[in-house]
Scaffold this motif. Structure first.
Motif, short mmCIF file in Angstrom:
data_model
loop_
_atom_site.label_atom_id
_atom_site.label_comp_id
_atom_site.label_asym_id
_atom_site.label_seq_id
_atom_site.Cartn_x
_atom_site.Cartn_y
_atom_site.Cartn_z
N TYR A 60 1.09 -1.26 0.25
CA TYR A 60 -0.26 0.47 -0.21
C TYR A 60 0.71 1.10 -0.33
CZ TYR A 60 -4.08 -2.65 1.37
OH TYR A 60 -5.79 -2.86 1.31
N SER A 79 4.05 0.49 1.75
CA SER A 79 4.24 -0.39 3.02
C SER A 79 3.79 -1.86 2.93
CB SER A 79 3.99 0.16 4.86
OG SER A 79 4.54 -0.81 5.28
N PHE A 111 1.99 -5.23 3.81
CA PHE A 111 0.82 -6.23 4.40
C PHE A 111 0.91 -7.69 4.23
CE2 PHE A 111 0.70 -1.70 4.87
CZ PHE A 111 0.47 -1.37 5.84
N SER A 138 -4.69 -7.28 3.05
CA SER A 138 -5.91 -5.83 3.86
C SER A 138 -6.90 -6.03 4.60
CB SER A 138 -7.03 -5.56 2.09
OG SER A 138 -8.22 -6.68 2.12
N TYR A 189 -3.76 -5.06 7.49
CA TYR A 189 -3.24 -3.81 7.31
C TYR A 189 -4.29 -2.56 8.02
CZ TYR A 189 -4.27 1.55 6.13
OH TYR A 189 -4.79 2.55 6.38
N GLN A 242 -4.29 -3.05 11.81
CA GLN A 242 -3.12 -2.35 12.04
C GLN A 242 -3.59 -0.55 12.30
OE1 GLN A 242 1.43 -3.33 10.79
NE2 GLN A 242 0.61 -5.24 10.65
N GLU A 243 -4.15 -0.66 11.50
CA GLU A 243 -4.51 0.71 11.26
C GLU A 243 -4.95 0.97 12.23
OE1 GLU A 243 -6.74 4.44 10.27
OE2 GLU A 243 -7.61 2.78 10.56
N ILE A 257 0.91 1.33 12.51
CA ILE A 257 1.53 2.01 11.20
C ILE A 257 1.83 3.62 11.43
CG2 ILE A 257 1.66 2.76 8.73
CD1 ILE A 257 -0.77 0.10 8.91
N ARG A 275 -4.82 5.47 3.72
CA ARG A 275 -4.19 5.03 2.24
C ARG A 275 -4.52 5.82 1.69
NH1 ARG A 275 -7.14 -1.23 1.82
NH2 ARG A 275 -8.58 0.11 3.46
#
Length: 156
Positions: free
Chosen positions: A4, A16, A18, A21, A24, A27-28, A33, A45
């Motif tokens: 992404y 980065s 991942f 999806s 990601y 983690q977001e 991140i 993103r």
């Protein structure tokens, strides 16, 4: 693996990788991140052009003629892949060193780390599990903690 292009609240853009999806998004949501330029954890993103792959032979669905710019991009991608492999190797080496030389205290990690920080028990290298909230609380108290790197091949 998914790559992404990300952007922080201050407009810094970076890339980065991942596992998926959902990895990601997880983690977001947990603010894991960080922007490498400013450290901000408010990440989103950026708009990206997808690479479409056909079902046959794993080649782009509509190949375009090679141009000097594409050759440079290919070299850059190749270099990035080599750098990623080297980074993964170093992260695995670091994690393996920690696992070999520290005590796994499991879910007791937050309590053990606090006891050492406040001098209640002798300092020793440890690792274990902590929720994002527990990790933030430790950091807020001044306890030095750092996540162990998890690599995609660990999930197989």
């Amino acid at each position: 693996m998914i790559r992404y292009t990300l952007r922080c609240e201050r407009g810094h853009q970076f890339e980065s990788w991942f596992q998926s999806s959902s990895a990601y998004e997880s983690q977001e949501r947990r603010h894991l991140i960080d922007c490498p330029s400013c450290g901000s954890s408010k990440i989103e993103r950026a708009i990206m052009a997808p690479q479409v792959v056909s079902k046959k032979g794993r080649e782009p669905a509509q190949p375009t003629p090679a141009a000097p710019v594409e050759a440079a991009a290919s070299e850059s991608t190749s270099l990035m892949m080599a750098q990623e492999r080297e980074l993964r190797s170093k992260l695995k080496e670091l994690r393996d060193h920690i696992v070999k030389n520290a005590d796994n205290v499991g879910d007791r990690f937050p309590n053990e780390a606090r006891k050492m920080h406040y001098g209640d028990i002798e300092h020793r290298p440890i690792y274990g599990e902590a929720s994002p909230e527990e990790a933030r609380a430790l950091i807020d108290e001044g306890v030095e903690v750092s996540p162990l790197p998890t690599l995609p091949e660990d999930r197989n």
